[in-house]
Write an enzyme that holds these catalytic residues in place. Structure first.
Site, PDB file in Angstrom:
ATOM      1  N   GLU A  45      -4.054   7.302  -4.080  1.00 36.38           N
ATOM      2  CA  GLU A  45      -4.495   6.868  -5.411  1.00 36.38           C
ATOM      3  C   GLU A  45      -5.846   7.489  -5.743  1.00 36.38           C
ATOM      4  O   GLU A  45      -6.682   7.627  -4.859  1.00 36.38           O
ATOM      5  CB  GLU A  45      -4.604   5.336  -5.431  1.00 36.38           C
ATOM      6  CG  GLU A  45      -3.232   4.690  -5.324  1.00 36.38           C
ATOM      7  CD  GLU A  45      -3.311   3.177  -5.196  1.00 36.38           C
ATOM      8  OE1 GLU A  45      -4.362   2.593  -5.489  1.00 36.38           O
ATOM      9  OE2 GLU A  45      -2.310   2.583  -4.802  1.00 36.38           O
ATOM     10  N   ARG A  87       0.854  -1.188   0.000  1.00 38.48           N
ATOM     11  CA  ARG A  87       0.000   0.000   0.000  1.00 38.48           C
ATOM     12  C   ARG A  87       0.892   1.241   0.000  1.00 38.48           C
ATOM     13  O   ARG A  87       1.939   1.251   0.657  1.00 38.48           O
ATOM     14  CB  ARG A  87      -0.907   0.049   1.242  1.00 38.48           C
ATOM     15  CG  ARG A  87      -2.033  -0.973   1.244  1.00 38.48           C
ATOM     16  CD  ARG A  87      -3.146  -0.623   0.239  1.00 38.48           C
ATOM     17  NE  ARG A  87      -4.238  -1.566   0.315  1.00 38.48           N
ATOM     18  CZ  ARG A  87      -4.376  -2.642  -0.460  1.00 38.48           C
ATOM     19  NH1 ARG A  87      -3.482  -2.900  -1.391  1.00 38.48           N
ATOM     20  NH2 ARG A  87      -5.424  -3.438  -0.325  1.00 38.48           N
ATOM     21  N   HIS A 126      -1.614   0.044  -9.626  1.00 37.56           N
ATOM     22  CA  HIS A 126      -2.234  -0.860  -8.643  1.00 37.56           C
ATOM     23  C   HIS A 126      -2.893  -2.061  -9.343  1.00 37.56           C
ATOM     24  O   HIS A 126      -4.097  -2.302  -9.202  1.00 37.56           O
ATOM     25  CB  HIS A 126      -3.258  -0.119  -7.776  1.00 37.56           C
ATOM     26  CG  HIS A 126      -3.543  -0.838  -6.491  1.00 37.56           C
ATOM     27  ND1 HIS A 126      -3.876  -0.162  -5.329  1.00 37.56           N
ATOM     28  CD2 HIS A 126      -3.545  -2.161  -6.175  1.00 37.56           C
ATOM     29  CE1 HIS A 126      -4.065  -1.054  -4.365  1.00 37.56           C
ATOM     30  NE2 HIS A 126      -3.877  -2.272  -4.856  1.00 37.56           N
TER      31      HIS A 126
HETATM   32  N1  LIG Z   1      -0.724  -4.401  -5.179  1.00 34.93           N
HETATM   33  C1  LIG Z   1      -1.797  -5.186  -5.097  1.00 34.93           C
HETATM   34  O1  LIG Z   1      -2.589  -5.266  -6.033  1.00 34.93           O
HETATM   35  C2  LIG Z   1      -2.027  -5.991  -3.854  1.00 34.93           C
HETATM   36  C3  LIG Z   1      -2.708  -7.210  -3.959  1.00 34.93           C
HETATM   37  C4  LIG Z   1      -2.866  -7.988  -2.816  1.00 34.93           C
HETATM   38  C5  LIG Z   1      -2.401  -7.527  -1.596  1.00 34.93           C
HETATM   39  N2  LIG Z   1      -1.780  -6.323  -1.512  1.00 34.93           N
HETATM   40  C6  LIG Z   1      -1.257  -5.837  -0.221  1.00 34.93           C
HETATM   41  O2  LIG Z   1      -0.284  -6.771   0.233  1.00 34.93           O
HETATM   42  C7  LIG Z   1      -0.463  -6.958   1.632  1.00 34.93           C
HETATM   43  C8  LIG Z   1       0.063  -8.345   1.997  1.00 34.93           C
HETATM   44  O3  LIG Z   1      -0.766  -9.328   1.423  1.00 34.93           O
HETATM   45  P1  LIG Z   1      -0.733 -10.849   1.944  1.00 34.93           P
HETATM   46  O4  LIG Z   1      -1.808 -11.563   1.220  1.00 34.93           O
HETATM   47  O5  LIG Z   1       0.657 -11.362   1.911  1.00 34.93           O
HETATM   48  O6  LIG Z   1      -1.178 -10.626   3.461  1.00 34.93           O
HETATM   49  P2  LIG Z   1      -0.885 -11.518   4.730  1.00 34.93           P
HETATM   50  O7  LIG Z   1      -1.830 -11.059   5.769  1.00 34.93           O
HETATM   51  O8  LIG Z   1      -0.824 -12.962   4.364  1.00 34.93           O
HETATM   52  O9  LIG Z   1       0.626 -11.103   5.162  1.00 34.93           O
HETATM   53  C9  LIG Z   1       0.973  -9.888   5.759  1.00 34.93           C
HETATM   54  C10 LIG Z   1       2.215 -10.146   6.601  1.00 34.93           C
HETATM   55  O10 LIG Z   1       2.704  -8.894   7.082  1.00 34.93           O
HETATM   56  C11 LIG Z   1       3.206  -9.132   8.405  1.00 34.93           C
HETATM   57  N3  LIG Z   1       3.331  -7.869   9.113  1.00 34.93           N
HETATM   58  C12 LIG Z   1       2.362  -7.143   9.722  1.00 34.93           C
HETATM   59  N4  LIG Z   1       2.895  -6.024  10.266  1.00 34.93           N
HETATM   60  C13 LIG Z   1       4.221  -6.058   9.988  1.00 34.93           C
HETATM   61  C14 LIG Z   1       5.303  -5.175  10.272  1.00 34.93           C
HETATM   62  N5  LIG Z   1       5.128  -4.056  10.978  1.00 34.93           N
HETATM   63  N6  LIG Z   1       6.533  -5.501   9.832  1.00 34.93           N
HETATM   64  C15 LIG Z   1       6.735  -6.649   9.117  1.00 34.93           C
HETATM   65  N7  LIG Z   1       5.754  -7.537   8.839  1.00 34.93           N
HETATM   66  C16 LIG Z   1       4.511  -7.232   9.261  1.00 34.93           C
HETATM   67  C17 LIG Z   1       2.213 -10.101   9.014  1.00 34.93           C
HETATM   68  O11 LIG Z   1       2.768 -10.775  10.118  1.00 34.93           O
HETATM   69  C18 LIG Z   1       1.926 -11.028   7.840  1.00 34.93           C
HETATM   70  O12 LIG Z   1       2.788 -12.154   7.849  1.00 34.93           O
HETATM   71  C19 LIG Z   1      -1.969  -6.778   1.857  1.00 34.93           C
HETATM   72  O13 LIG Z   1      -2.261  -6.344   3.179  1.00 34.93           O
HETATM   73  C20 LIG Z   1      -2.366  -5.759   0.820  1.00 34.93           C
HETATM   74  O14 LIG Z   1      -2.392  -4.461   1.358  1.00 34.93           O
HETATM   75  C21 LIG Z   1      -1.580  -5.555  -2.623  1.00 34.93           C
END
Ligand SMILES: NC(=O)c1ccc[n+]([C@@H]2O[C@H](COP(=O)([O-])OP(=O)(O)OC[C@H]3O[C@@H](n4cnc5c(N)ncnc54)[C@H](O)[C@@H]3O)[C@@H](O)[C@H]2O)c1
Length: 323
Positions: free
Chosen positions: A271, A242, A289
């Site tokens: 965005e 994000r 995105h």
């Molecule tokens: N660009 C895109 O189109 C797109 C698509 C999907 C997801 N995303 C973003 O990617 C993020 C991750 O997706 P995911 O499916 O892997 O989620 P997920 O919930 O499986 O993984 C997120 C990870 O981040 C870790 N985390 C939380 N706070 C943290 C911190 N301060 N420091 C380090 N690690 C930390 C958590 O422990 C978890 O393991 C989503 O939250 C979303 O915002 C973006």
């Protein structure tokens, strides 16, 4: 599932047609895109389930609301506090998008390392074959690099981070470091990566740093001046999480003043606004995105969101739950 439940899809969200058909067979489905503002207000009053981005105001305007389904893995576009206060469950679709986003991670790293987007921009702007000598020297564009043998630091070792780690290790022979204070370091080691205990430990070791944490109050501006300055001047930052996780002003300075070599961004702080200073930089690859925007993944995201809602209404265990 109880056929009398009403589920409202809130625009601008579009549920993939297969997911929509599945839900339509089970509940009374209302598409907010077909309604004017008064129609949405009336539908909110009847809705037991909402799909899409939901504000606190909308939660409070929906007295029958039981569940909110987000066909994505972030939940920053849902007022989870307001939902929790109202006793409304929030479910997401984490686990349905990792392949698409991890592939984009590889794509952005390759684009930066090999100057792919940059070269393409020059071809189209100048309509000529740009001499190879531009790609043999110091600075930007300068020498290209190989992913093989380099080190990537993955911040956030969830579904996407873990898939990207696997692809980097097995596909590109990269060393993978991770930072995720909530992920068991022994398990990370068993998965062939090296966990670190802080960003300060991780950042100076990496040629690429990729971000995969959710946007929360504690991760907002997780990457500011100190973190960007802690990276190698030859390193690249990739943000597929994000925009709000990176301080954009600090990033612009980092790219302009050479604290880091370049960046690949799929997401932006506000965005669809993209700062003009970012657009003017050569050492950056930008995407609008689209990290999860493949046909396969959009279908899977919609199906998982619908599975979640169906499980909830049927009283079955939920595939994915946020609060
Ligand atoms: N660009 C895109 O189109 C797109 C698509 C999907 C997801 N995303 C973003 O990617 C993020 C991750 O997706 P995911 O499916 O892997 O989620 P997920 O919930 O499986 O993984 C997120 C990870 O981040 C870790 N985390 C939380 N706070 C943290 C911190 N301060 N420091 C380090 N690690 C930390 C958590 O422990 C978890 O393991 C989503 O939250 C979303 O915002 C973006």
């Amino acid at each position: 599932m109880n056929a009398r439940k009403t589920v409202l899809i809130l625009p601008p969200l579009q549920l993939h047609e297969r997911a929509r058909a599945m839900l339509d067979a089970e509940v009374e489905l209302i598409d907010g895109a077909d309604l004017d503002a008064d129609g949405v207000t009336a539908a909110l009053k009847r809705a037991h389930g909402l799909v899409g981005a939901v504000t606190g105001e909308q939660v409070r305007a929906a007295p029958n609301l039981e569940v909110i389904g987000m066909p994505g893995s972030g939940w920053d576009m849902i007022d989870v506090d307001a939902a929790t206060e109202a006793g409304v469950l929030v479910v997401n679709a984490a686990g349905a998008q990792h392949a698409a986003v991890a592939e984009h991670g590889i794509g952005l790293m390759l684009s930066l390392a090999k100057r792919i987007a940059y070269s393409d921009r020059i071809f189209h702007a100048e309509r000529r074959f740009v001499g190879r000598e531009h790609f043999m020297g110091d600075g930007w564009p300068g020498w290209a690099h190989e992913l093989s043998g380099s080190t990537v630091g993955i911040v956030g070792f969830g579904f996407i981070g873990r898939d990207l780690a696997r692809k980097c290790r097995l596909g590109f022979d990269m060393t993978v470091l991770t930072y995720d204070p909530f992920f068991d370091p022994d398990e990370a080691q068993r998965m062939g990566v090296r966990p670190t205990s802080s960003l300060a430990e991780l950042l100076p070791q990496c040629d690429y740093v990729t971000l995969h944490v959710p946007l929360t109050e504690s991760t907002r501006h997780l990457f500011g001046e100190a973190e960007l300055r802690a990276m190698k001047p030859t390193a690249y930052l990739v943000n597929l999480a994000r925009g709000g996780i990176v301080d954009e002003d600090a990033l612009i300075r980092a790219l302009t003043e050479g604290w880091i070599a370049g960046a690949g961004l799929d997401v932006f702080a506000e965005e669809p606004k993209v700062p003009a200073a970012l657009l003017a930089l050569p050492n950056i690859t930008l995407l609008p995105h689209i990290g999860s925007a493949t046909l396969e993944t959009r279908t899977a995201m919609g199906m998982l969101a619908v599975d979640n809602l169906e499980a909830f209404f049927a009283g079955r265990p939920l595939p994915a739950r946020v609060a």
